[in-house]
Motif scaffolding. Structure first.
Motif, short mmCIF file in Angstrom:
data_model
loop_
_atom_site.label_atom_id
_atom_site.label_comp_id
_atom_site.label_asym_id
_atom_site.label_seq_id
_atom_site.Cartn_x
_atom_site.Cartn_y
_atom_site.Cartn_z
N UNK A 1 50.67 24.76 30.73
CA UNK A 1 50.50 25.75 29.69
C UNK A 1 49.46 25.30 28.69
N UNK A 2 49.23 26.13 27.68
CA UNK A 2 48.20 25.79 26.71
C UNK A 2 48.64 26.18 25.31
N UNK A 3 48.28 25.35 24.35
CA UNK A 3 48.52 25.64 22.93
C UNK A 3 47.31 25.22 22.13
N UNK A 4 47.03 25.97 21.07
CA UNK A 4 45.89 25.61 20.23
C UNK A 4 46.09 24.26 19.56
N UNK A 5 47.32 23.98 19.16
CA UNK A 5 47.61 22.68 18.57
C UNK A 5 49.10 22.37 18.69
N UNK A 6 49.40 21.08 18.84
CA UNK A 6 50.77 20.58 18.82
C UNK A 6 50.78 19.38 17.89
N UNK A 7 51.62 19.46 16.86
CA UNK A 7 51.60 18.41 15.84
C UNK A 7 53.02 17.97 15.52
N UNK A 8 53.15 16.67 15.23
CA UNK A 8 54.42 16.09 14.81
C UNK A 8 54.36 15.89 13.30
N UNK A 9 55.31 16.48 12.61
CA UNK A 9 55.36 16.37 11.16
C UNK A 9 56.72 15.84 10.74
N UNK A 10 56.81 15.31 9.52
CA UNK A 10 58.07 14.81 8.98
C UNK A 10 58.52 15.77 7.90
N UNK A 11 59.77 16.30 8.04
CA UNK A 11 60.25 17.23 7.03
C UNK A 11 60.93 16.50 5.89
N UNK A 12 61.55 17.25 4.99
CA UNK A 12 62.15 16.65 3.81
C UNK A 12 63.31 15.73 4.09
N UNK A 13 63.94 15.84 5.27
CA UNK A 13 65.06 14.98 5.64
C UNK A 13 64.61 13.79 6.49
N UNK A 14 63.31 13.53 6.50
CA UNK A 14 62.73 12.44 7.29
C UNK A 14 62.95 12.62 8.79
N UNK A 15 63.16 13.85 9.23
CA UNK A 15 63.27 14.15 10.66
C UNK A 15 61.92 14.66 11.15
N UNK A 16 61.62 14.34 12.41
CA UNK A 16 60.37 14.79 13.00
C UNK A 16 60.49 16.23 13.48
#
Length: 526
Positions: free
Chosen positions: A345-360
């Motif tokens: 498949x294809x995606x324009x972007x895939x990013x890993x971010x950290x939310x306010x609870x320190x979860x990815x």
């Protein structure tokens, strides 16, 4: 000599039985009590409930379905109100408090008729006729707006805002969130006008105010990379979804191997390592940038994937894997053998971010195959964001229902119209059913009366004004204005509701009331 008849015992000695009026009174009282518990949450000025379970978990909400679901209800008749709320939630996603309050009022009005020796069957038949008449009234209130037009878009935004107002969003925030909800629905609407409700996701995040809520063109899932050395953002990503483990294969038969030399041990280790490296090589050669694996990934495979610059996630939930596949168009592969570019498949972007609870959090944006979207809903605390999540989900369901079945005036105006239509039609109904229809109208009147009471206005005076204004102008609702309420035209204030929510509330509440009223014997078997 005459034989003596022995008594016949059908029930066990431990059974309890309540019959006749006592059974009816018990069931009606239980239903009314549960309805009263949610009555004060109705409307834009409704209050919240704090629910604390045995473990100390706290839920703060004014969502009727959530309140009734969290309450520990044992009485079987009261449990029916919970089922009504659940049915309302599943069918149209909103209006659960309306359905619960209406059911309580129908039972309350029936109680008075039972005390006047009106037979339960007559009440049930009258209520059934009232439902049909209520449907006519709802149809008469439908707003004539063409789907896809600018006025229709404005109406949908009003539907979303009306659904969320008073549910912890704040009036100003509700307007902004409503615009995002309508935009989200628009993105998952096909060329034929069909809406894929399952393609709209709502993901809560703490650490910011509701104004930070954003619409993501894709899906967001809670996962973290299997290796620290992997990239945390990939642009123009080729994606695969794998259903198998990336570990050393185990044989189907138990077997033991005897290694008698260092060379033999090294050969075995090299063979195992080659197998694991082969997984990473196969994915890299196929052009995979990001891997979502439903099973475990061996630590060594994770290292090889990181060396190849591949971002990988393991033990991905089936629902998340399905969402990723739908968004990107990736096939869910059961094996790595013969993996081809057409499987990716294809995606324009895939990013890993950290939310306010320190979860990815992993955001998969701009997929080619689906119009799936995610509303990232922000709240300052966990309790706030949970209530916002419920409110936004209700708004999404309300907009979908409005698109499918049309809209009607809100603020109690449709209920006033229903009550007026019922009273006008009741005069032509012969027999005692007329009394039940008039009682049904009184029960429906309780909804705008409750709206006024919760908004700080006098409920009786407001109801009188509502009836007079409806008779004069054909439309009248309870408009919350500051700390009180006034009677006005809800359309001028942009207050509209889905017609399907009104129909479902009337149908489900009446069906449950009729069932409860037909019960004249309650048996508790130990």
């Amino acid at each position: 000599m005459a034989s003596r008849t022995q008594p016949l015992y059908v029930l066990s000695e431990d059974s309890e039985r309540t019959r006749g009026r006592a059974a009816q009174e018990s069931n009606v009282a239980a239903g009314k009590a549960v309805a009263e518990a949610v009555r004060t949450t109705l409307g834009p000025r409704g209050m919240d409930k704090m629910l604390v379970d045995s473990t100390g978990t706290v839920v703060v909400t004014n969502d009727g379905a959530t309140i009734l679901d969290e309450m520990d209800i044992d009485h079987p008749a009261a449990q029916m109100i919970v089922e009504v709320a659940e049915s309302q939630e599943e069918s149209v996603g909103d209006g659960t408090t309306t359905a619960a309050v209406l059911l309580g009022e129908l039972l309350s009005r029936a109680e008075g008729m039972l005390e006047d020796d009106l037979h339960p069957t007559v009440i049930v038949e009258g209520y059934a006729e009232a439902v049909r008449l209520a449907g006519e009234a709802i149809d008469g209130q439908l707003l004539d707006v063409e789907v896809g037009s600018d006025p229709a878009a404005d109406l949908l935004a009003s539907v979303a805002e009306s659904s969320m107002t008073g549910k912890g969003t704040g009036d100003a925030a509700a307007a902004d969130l409503a615009a995002l909800v309508v935009e989200a629905i628009g993105r998952v609407t096909t060329d034929d006008g069909d809406v894929d409700r399952d393609a709209v996701h709502v993901h809560p995040r703490t650490g910011a105010g509701s104004s930070a809520t954003e619409l993501v063109d894709g899906v967001v899932i809670e996962e973290e990379p299997v290796h620290d050395g992997m990239p945390h953002e990939v642009e123009n990503a080729s994606v695969t979804v794998l259903e198998t483990k990336l570990e050393v294969r185990q044989g189907d038969v138990d077997a033991e191997y005897s290694i008698t030399s260092v060379d033999g041990l090294n050969a075995a280790i090299e063979a195992e390592d080659a197998e694991l490296r082969g997984y990473a090589d196969a994915l890299s050669e196929a052009g995979v940038d990001v891997l979502f694996c439903r099973k475990k990934i061996d630590d060594r495979v994770a290292g090889y994937l990181a060396d190849a610059g591949i971002l990988a996630f393991e033990s991905v939930k089936s629902s998340d894997a399905t969402d990723v596949a739908r968004v990107t168009g990736a096939k869910r592969l059961g094996t790595l053998e013969d993996v081809e570019a057409s499987d990716l498949g294809h995606a324009e972007s895939i990013a890993v971010e950290v939310d306010g609870d320190d979860d990815d959090l992993v955001s998969v944006r701009g997929g080619d195959a689906s119009r799936a979207v995610t509303l990232l809903v922000y709240g300052s605390t966990e309790h706030v964001v949970d209530e916002l999540e419920r409110a936004v989900n209700d708004a999404v369901d309300a907009v979908v229902a409005a698109r499918d079945a049309g809209t009607v005036p809100g603020a109690g105006a449709t209920e006033v119209a229903i009550a007026a239509h019922l009273r006008g039609a009741a005069a032509s109904v012969e027999g005692r059913k007329q009394l039940a229809i008039e009682a049904f109208a009184d029960a429906v009147d309780a909804l705008p009366r409750t709206l006024a009471e919760n908004a700080g206005a006098d409920p009786i005076d407001t109801l009188v004004d509502l009836r007079a204004t409806h008779d004069r102008d054909g439309r009248a609702g309870v408009i919350a204005d500051g700390r009180t309420a006034r009677v006005g035209d809800p359309l001028e204030e942009g207050i509209v509701d889905p017609a399907a929510v009104k129909r479902e509330a009337v149908d489900s509440a009446t069906e449950a009331a009729r069932m409860i009223l037909r019960i004249d014997d309650v048996i508790f078997a130990e």
